[in-house]
Write a protein that holds these residues in place. Structure first.
Motif, PDB file in Angstrom:
ATOM      1  N   ARG A   1     -28.231 -47.876  30.316  1.00 29.37           N
ATOM      2  CA  ARG A   1     -28.757 -48.735  31.393  1.00 29.37           C
ATOM      3  C   ARG A   1     -30.158 -48.298  31.795  1.00 29.37           C
ATOM      4  NH1 ARG A   1     -23.321 -48.144  33.597  1.00 29.37           N
ATOM      5  NH2 ARG A   1     -22.174 -49.983  32.938  1.00 29.37           N
ATOM      6  N   ARG A   2     -30.364 -46.975  31.913  1.00 28.44           N
ATOM      7  CA  ARG A   2     -31.680 -46.466  32.297  1.00 28.44           C
ATOM      8  C   ARG A   2     -32.736 -46.893  31.278  1.00 28.44           C
ATOM      9  NH1 ARG A   2     -35.207 -42.772  31.045  1.00 28.44           N
ATOM     10  NH2 ARG A   2     -33.976 -41.848  29.390  1.00 28.44           N
TER      11      ARG A   2
ATOM     12  N   PRO B   1     -23.430 -53.108  36.027  1.00 29.91           N
ATOM     13  CA  PRO B   1     -24.678 -52.586  36.579  1.00 29.91           C
ATOM     14  C   PRO B   1     -24.998 -53.235  37.919  1.00 29.91           C
ATOM     15  CG  PRO B   1     -24.932 -53.096  34.265  1.00 29.91           C
ATOM     16  CD  PRO B   1     -23.589 -53.624  34.687  1.00 29.91           C
TER      17      PRO B   1
ATOM     18  N   ASP C   1     -24.731 -44.883  31.565  1.00 32.84           N
ATOM     19  CA  ASP C   1     -25.828 -44.745  32.526  1.00 32.84           C
ATOM     20  C   ASP C   1     -27.163 -44.567  31.803  1.00 32.84           C
ATOM     21  OD1 ASP C   1     -24.084 -45.020  34.650  1.00 32.84           O
ATOM     22  OD2 ASP C   1     -23.961 -42.854  35.072  1.00 32.84           O
TER      23      ASP C   1
ATOM     24  N   THR D   1     -32.658 -49.426  29.222  1.00 31.82           N
ATOM     25  CA  THR D   1     -32.815 -50.876  29.062  1.00 31.82           C
ATOM     26  C   THR D   1     -33.078 -51.576  30.381  1.00 31.82           C
ATOM     27  OG1 THR D   1     -30.413 -51.208  29.208  1.00 31.82           O
ATOM     28  CG2 THR D   1     -31.354 -50.932  26.994  1.00 31.82           C
ATOM     29  N   ALA D   2     -33.436 -50.827  31.417  1.00 34.87           N
ATOM     30  CA  ALA D   2     -33.629 -51.406  32.749  1.00 34.87           C
ATOM     31  C   ALA D   2     -34.673 -52.521  32.756  1.00 34.87           C
ATOM     32  CB  ALA D   2     -34.019 -50.310  33.741  1.00 34.87           C
TER      33      ALA D   2
ATOM     34  N   PRO E   1     -26.915 -58.337  32.849  1.00 35.04           N
ATOM     35  CA  PRO E   1     -26.266 -57.153  32.281  1.00 35.04           C
ATOM     36  C   PRO E   1     -24.819 -57.448  31.901  1.00 35.04           C
ATOM     37  CG  PRO E   1     -27.161 -56.696  34.467  1.00 35.04           C
ATOM     38  CD  PRO E   1     -27.341 -58.140  34.221  1.00 35.04           C
TER      39      PRO E   1
END
Length: 133
Positions: free
Chosen positions: A99-100, A122, A96, A102-103, A110
């Motif tokens: 992901r945050r 994602p 998580d 590399t948003a 993804p």
């Protein structure tokens, strides 16, 4: 104008009781001309020079990086002990966070990741795979 590095070398010579750069050079096993050059250097030294000088004076390289202007005292402070180590996080928490961070990346779609038999995509629900063995 001499660099902070040159001043650091001169301070080390004096702090260790050497009466001159030549005396320090003989004791440390370097050419006197090299030691004199280090005490007069006007620009930041190369990494090789800093490593050698740190080894000769048995000093941490970080100290020389600060003296040469490559690093500040603030940058040399230890990391906060309150920072969470990766061992304290679950795989899902780590994913998580990745992901945050590399948003906003635009490197393509993804990539789904499987963690403990669960496929995390994602933007989609986790998919559980059941083995028939």
């Amino acid at each position: 104008m001499q660099s902070g590095f040159a001043a650091w070398v001169r301070d080390q010579i004096a702090a260790r009781g050497y009466h001159s750069p030549e005396e320090a050079a003989r004791a440390l096993g370097v050419y006197p001309s090299q030691m004199r050059q280090w005490t007069r250097i006007a620009r930041s030294p190369t990494p090789q020079v800093m490593r050698r000088v740190a080894a000769l004076f048995d000093a941490p390289v970080q100290e020389l990086l600060i003296a040469a202007g490559f690093m500040t005292e603030e940058e040399n402070r230890p990391l906060s002990p309150t920072r969470t180590s990766l061992q304290q996080l679950s795989n899902k928490q780590i994913l998580d966070e990745i992901r945050r961070r590399t948003a906003g990346d635009v490197g393509g779609p993804p990539i789904p990741v499987r963690v403990n038999g669960v496929l995390h995509t994602p933007g989609g629900p986790p998919t559980v795979f059941v083995s028939s063995t």
